[in-house]
Write an enzyme that holds these catalytic residues in place. Structure first.
Site, PDB file in Angstrom:
ATOM      1  N   HIS A 166       0.839  -1.212   0.000  1.00 41.56           N
ATOM      2  CA  HIS A 166       0.000   0.000   0.000  1.00 41.56           C
ATOM      3  C   HIS A 166       0.863   1.247   0.000  1.00 41.56           C
ATOM      4  O   HIS A 166       1.991   1.243   0.485  1.00 41.56           O
ATOM      5  CB  HIS A 166      -0.956   0.014   1.192  1.00 41.56           C
TER       6      HIS A 166
ATOM      7  N   HIS B 257       0.891   5.274   1.222  1.00 39.93           N
ATOM      8  CA  HIS B 257       0.290   6.274   2.111  1.00 39.93           C
ATOM      9  C   HIS B 257       0.318   7.636   1.435  1.00 39.93           C
ATOM     10  O   HIS B 257       1.358   8.038   0.889  1.00 39.93           O
ATOM     11  CB  HIS B 257       1.124   6.434   3.396  1.00 39.93           C
TER      12      HIS B 257
HETATM   13  P1  5GP Z   1       2.080   0.251   7.277  1.00 42.84           P
HETATM   14  O1  5GP Z   1       2.655   0.354   8.654  1.00 42.84           O
HETATM   15  O2  5GP Z   1       1.875  -1.202   6.945  1.00 42.84           O
HETATM   16  O3  5GP Z   1       2.824   1.005   6.225  1.00 42.84           O
HETATM   17  O4  5GP Z   1       0.666   0.968   7.342  1.00 42.84           O
HETATM   18  C1  5GP Z   1      -0.508   0.308   7.650  1.00 42.84           C
HETATM   19  C2  5GP Z   1      -1.567   1.376   7.800  1.00 42.84           C
HETATM   20  O5  5GP Z   1      -2.822   0.746   7.785  1.00 42.84           O
HETATM   21  C3  5GP Z   1      -1.488   2.172   9.115  1.00 42.84           C
HETATM   22  O6  5GP Z   1      -1.392   3.562   8.821  1.00 42.84           O
HETATM   23  C4  5GP Z   1      -2.777   1.813   9.830  1.00 42.84           C
HETATM   24  O7  5GP Z   1      -3.333   2.895  10.556  1.00 42.84           O
HETATM   25  C5  5GP Z   1      -3.667   1.375   8.710  1.00 42.84           C
HETATM   26  N1  5GP Z   1      -4.657   0.364   9.072  1.00 42.84           N
HETATM   27  C6  5GP Z   1      -4.454  -0.757   9.800  1.00 42.84           C
HETATM   28  N2  5GP Z   1      -5.596  -1.465   9.905  1.00 42.84           N
HETATM   29  C7  5GP Z   1      -6.529  -0.765   9.204  1.00 42.84           C
HETATM   30  C8  5GP Z   1      -7.919  -1.000   8.957  1.00 42.84           C
HETATM   31  O8  5GP Z   1      -8.521  -1.972   9.380  1.00 42.84           O
HETATM   32  N3  5GP Z   1      -8.563  -0.072   8.185  1.00 42.84           N
HETATM   33  C9  5GP Z   1      -7.929   1.040   7.719  1.00 42.84           C
HETATM   34  N4  5GP Z   1      -8.659   1.899   6.987  1.00 42.84           N
HETATM   35  N5  5GP Z   1      -6.624   1.288   7.924  1.00 42.84           N
HETATM   36  C10 5GP Z   1      -5.938   0.388   8.677  1.00 42.84           C
END
Ligand code: 5GP
Ligand code: ZN
Length: 160
Positions: A120, A122
């Site tokens: 993903h 951001h």
């Molecule tokens: P990463 O740390 O993997 O780059 O980012 C994961 C992101 O996913 C985090 O910013 C977190 O807040 C978001 N996130 C985690 N679980 C969920 C969810 O169930 N729904 C949504 N909309 N975002 C999520």
């Protein structure tokens, strides 16, 4: 003719691993409509929705529909589709929130801070003096996420 005991090809092993991972994966569950989200944008290959624990107001995630944990597993076409979707959402964020800055981030692996193992990107609106963070401190108000998602969807309808 292939026999049942034939060793699986590397692609076959990858496909089975991705299918198994996607059963529990929270972002795959959002893609399948099994978990709720505040959707902002979707096309054939991608989905964008509000981050549930935003770093700042307007924090959006863009994902491929197909499961792949990191930049190393995701297909090149899906990565390109996510980049195109991210650009569209970026224009909508500028229209709706006019942030002075916009950070585009993408983490791969625990060592990089990745917490959800479905590729993903951001999109994080930024202002002068904001701390350089990639994770929020807690959940946002659902009403605010719904309001932002609606405004962004309306703005996206006008993005060429
Ligand atoms: P990463 O740390 O993997 O780059 O980012 C994961 C992101 O996913 C985090 O910013 C977190 O807040 C978001 N996130 C985690 N679980 C969920 C969810 O169930 N729904 C949504 N909309 N975002 C999520
Ligand atoms: Zn997934």
């Amino acid at each position: 003719m292939a026999r049942a005991c034939d060793p699986m090809s590397r692609e076959g092993v990858r496909a089975v691993a991705a299918r198994d991972a996607s059963i529990q994966c929270i972002f795959c569950r959002i893609v399948r409509g099994e978990a709720p989200s505040h959707p902002v944008y979707e096309d054939e290959h991608t989905l964008a929705f509000m981050d549930i624990a935003p770093v700042s107001d307007g924090h959006v995630l863009v994902i491929p529909r197909a499961h792949g944990a990191t930049i190393f597993e995701v297909g090149a076409e899906d990565a390109a589709a996510v980049a195109r979707g991210a650009k569209r959402v970026a224009h909508a964020l500028r229209e709706v929130l006019s942030p002075p800055g916009l950070m585009v981030g993408q983490l791969n692996g625990e060592a990089a801070g990745q917490t959800v193992f479905h590729y993903h990107v951001h999109l994080i609106p930024r202002r002068e003096g904001d701390a350089l963070r990639i994770h929020g401190r807690g959940p946002a108000r659902p009403e605010r996420l719904a309001e932002l998602a609606a405004s962004l969807r309306a703005a996206l309808a006008k993005v060429p």
